[in-house]
Design a protein around this motif. Structure first.
Motif, PDB file in Angstrom:
ATOM      1  N   ASP A   1      -0.329   4.721  13.455  1.00 36.30           N
ATOM      2  CA  ASP A   1      -1.463   4.590  12.549  1.00 36.30           C
ATOM      3  C   ASP A   1      -2.602   3.937  13.322  1.00 36.30           C
ATOM      4  O   ASP A   1      -2.542   2.751  13.631  1.00 36.30           O
ATOM      5  CB  ASP A   1      -1.071   3.742  11.337  1.00 36.30           C
ATOM      6  N   GLU A   2      -3.643   4.732  13.655  1.00 40.34           N
ATOM      7  CA  GLU A   2      -4.763   4.228  14.442  1.00 40.34           C
ATOM      8  C   GLU A   2      -5.491   3.101  13.727  1.00 40.34           C
ATOM      9  O   GLU A   2      -5.877   2.123  14.343  1.00 40.34           O
ATOM     10  CB  GLU A   2      -5.750   5.363  14.738  1.00 40.34           C
ATOM     11  N   GLU A   3      -5.694   3.247  12.431  1.00 38.09           N
ATOM     12  CA  GLU A   3      -6.451   2.246  11.682  1.00 38.09           C
ATOM     13  C   GLU A   3      -5.672   0.946  11.534  1.00 38.09           C
ATOM     14  O   GLU A   3      -6.227  -0.141  11.666  1.00 38.09           O
ATOM     15  CB  GLU A   3      -6.842   2.790  10.317  1.00 38.09           C
ATOM     16  N   GLY A   4      -4.394   1.060  11.246  1.00 34.97           N
ATOM     17  CA  GLY A   4      -3.577  -0.137  11.044  1.00 34.97           C
ATOM     18  C   GLY A   4      -3.048  -0.730  12.336  1.00 34.97           C
ATOM     19  O   GLY A   4      -2.639  -1.885  12.374  1.00 34.97           O
ATOM     20  N   GLY A   5      -3.020   0.062  13.407  1.00 34.66           N
ATOM     21  CA  GLY A   5      -2.527  -0.427  14.687  1.00 34.66           C
ATOM     22  C   GLY A   5      -1.039  -0.685  14.705  1.00 34.66           C
ATOM     23  O   GLY A   5      -0.580  -1.623  15.348  1.00 34.66           O
ATOM     24  N   GLU A   6      -0.279   0.174  13.988  1.00 30.97           N
ATOM     25  CA  GLU A   6       1.168  -0.008  13.963  1.00 30.97           C
ATOM     26  C   GLU A   6       1.864   1.328  13.720  1.00 30.97           C
ATOM     27  O   GLU A   6       1.241   2.303  13.328  1.00 30.97           O
ATOM     28  CB  GLU A   6       1.558  -1.005  12.875  1.00 30.97           C
ATOM     29  N   TRP A   7       3.168   1.348  13.974  1.00 35.45           N
ATOM     30  CA  TRP A   7       3.975   2.535  13.724  1.00 35.45           C
ATOM     31  C   TRP A   7       4.295   2.595  12.237  1.00 35.45           C
ATOM     32  O   TRP A   7       4.641   1.584  11.634  1.00 35.45           O
ATOM     33  CB  TRP A   7       5.278   2.481  14.517  1.00 35.45           C
ATOM     34  N   VAL A   8       4.207   3.788  11.652  1.00 33.17           N
ATOM     35  CA  VAL A   8       4.548   3.968  10.242  1.00 33.17           C
ATOM     36  C   VAL A   8       5.524   5.129  10.113  1.00 33.17           C
ATOM     37  O   VAL A   8       5.514   6.051  10.906  1.00 33.17           O
ATOM     38  CB  VAL A   8       3.295   4.234   9.367  1.00 33.17           C
ATOM     39  N   VAL A   9       6.363   5.053   9.085  1.00 33.47           N
ATOM     40  CA  VAL A   9       7.315   6.127   8.821  1.00 33.47           C
ATOM     41  C   VAL A   9       6.538   7.326   8.296  1.00 33.47           C
ATOM     42  O   VAL A   9       5.699   7.188   7.407  1.00 33.47           O
ATOM     43  CB  VAL A   9       8.368   5.681   7.781  1.00 33.47           C
ATOM     44  N   ASN A  10       6.804   8.464   8.863  1.00 32.68           N
ATOM     45  CA  ASN A  10       6.110   9.689   8.460  1.00 32.68           C
ATOM     46  C   ASN A  10       7.079  10.546   7.663  1.00 32.68           C
ATOM     47  O   ASN A  10       7.953  11.179   8.228  1.00 32.68           O
ATOM     48  CB  ASN A  10       5.632  10.437   9.717  1.00 32.68           C
ATOM     49  N   PRO A  11       6.938  10.587   6.339  1.00 30.61           N
ATOM     50  CA  PRO A  11       7.887  11.326   5.495  1.00 30.61           C
ATOM     51  C   PRO A  11       7.973  12.812   5.844  1.00 30.61           C
ATOM     52  O   PRO A  11       9.011  13.401   5.715  1.00 30.61           O
ATOM     53  CB  PRO A  11       7.379  11.143   4.087  1.00 30.61           C
ATOM     54  N   SER A  12       6.888  13.385   6.320  1.00 31.30           N
ATOM     55  CA  SER A  12       6.924  14.819   6.649  1.00 31.30           C
ATOM     56  C   SER A  12       7.729  15.086   7.894  1.00 31.30           C
ATOM     57  O   SER A  12       8.140  16.205   8.153  1.00 31.30           O
ATOM     58  CB  SER A  12       5.502  15.361   6.831  1.00 31.30           C
ATOM     59  N   ARG A  13       7.996  14.032   8.694  1.00 34.21           N
ATOM     60  CA  ARG A  13       8.762  14.206   9.915  1.00 34.21           C
ATOM     61  C   ARG A  13      10.202  13.725   9.785  1.00 34.21           C
ATOM     62  O   ARG A  13      10.941  13.735  10.751  1.00 34.21           O
ATOM     63  CB  ARG A  13       8.100  13.459  11.069  1.00 34.21           C
ATOM     64  N   GLN A  14      10.591  13.262   8.620  1.00 32.85           N
ATOM     65  CA  GLN A  14      11.950  12.778   8.426  1.00 32.85           C
ATOM     66  C   GLN A  14      12.937  13.905   8.700  1.00 32.85           C
ATOM     67  O   GLN A  14      12.722  15.041   8.325  1.00 32.85           O
ATOM     68  CB  GLN A  14      12.166  12.261   7.004  1.00 32.85           C
ATOM     69  N   MET A  15      14.000  13.576   9.367  1.00 31.28           N
ATOM     70  CA  MET A  15      15.036  14.567   9.662  1.00 31.28           C
ATOM     71  C   MET A  15      15.849  14.825   8.410  1.00 31.28           C
ATOM     72  O   MET A  15      16.116  13.941   7.627  1.00 31.28           O
ATOM     73  CB  MET A  15      15.930  14.078  10.786  1.00 31.28           C
ATOM     74  N   LYS A  16      16.212  16.041   8.197  1.00 35.06           N
ATOM     75  CA  LYS A  16      17.014  16.418   7.022  1.00 35.06           C
ATOM     76  C   LYS A  16      18.433  16.666   7.428  1.00 35.06           C
ATOM     77  O   LYS A  16      18.746  17.189   8.428  1.00 35.06           O
ATOM     78  CB  LYS A  16      16.444  17.679   6.370  1.00 35.06           C
TER      79      LYS A  16
END
Length: 146
Positions: free
Chosen positions: A131-146
């Motif tokens: 997250d460029e604005e927050g400056g941290e890693w965030v969980v990306n639900p669209s990339r979650q493994m199924k």
């Protein structure tokens, strides 16, 4: 007799497509919509090449040694330290397709086997985004493994 002349039709389509492409390009140098001119793009490219080099191993552009990153760009070390901290505390569970806390938490990632490090890093990169604005890693639900 009404026959379709395929060669004539193909030639007409080819001419129409080239005319459309030619009209879409601007010959005056000033681009519609405020897009950069050729001269501007060349100048930006020269500036970029002064500060970056192509890394064959990782196949990415890297800052040259001794060059400070532009203002607002988070250094690579911050990305890595946050990722490594997350990986030190969590591991990927293939059965549940979720992250689970490591028990007990290893002091460093070097305590893990190389295969464990690679598998967890790959899973992390698939399930998280920066997250460029927050400056941290965030969980990306669209990339979650199924």
């Amino acid at each position: 007799m009404n026959r379709i002349h395929y060669p004539s039709l193909l030639i007409a389509l080819a001419i129409a497509s080239t005319i459309g492409a030619a009209q879409a390009q601007s010959s005056t140098g000033a681009s519609p919509g405020g897009a950069a001119t050729r001269t501007q793009v060349r100048m930006e490219t020269k500036e970029f090449l002064k500060t970056h080099r192509w890394d064959e191993i990782t196949e990415t552009w890297m800052l040259k040694n001794g060059v400070e990153p532009p203002v607002g760009v988070i250094p690579r070390a911050v990305f890595r330290s946050q990722r490594d901290d997350f990986l030190r505390k969590n591991s990927w569970n293939d059965m549940n397709s979720t992250w689970v806390p490591r028990d007990p938490v290893p002091a460093t990632l070097s305590n893990l086997t190389r295969a464990q490090q690679q598998a967890d890093t790959l899973a992390f990169m698939r399930t998280h985004s920066w997250d460029e604005e927050g400056g941290e890693w965030v969980v990306n639900p669209s990339r979650q493994m199924k």
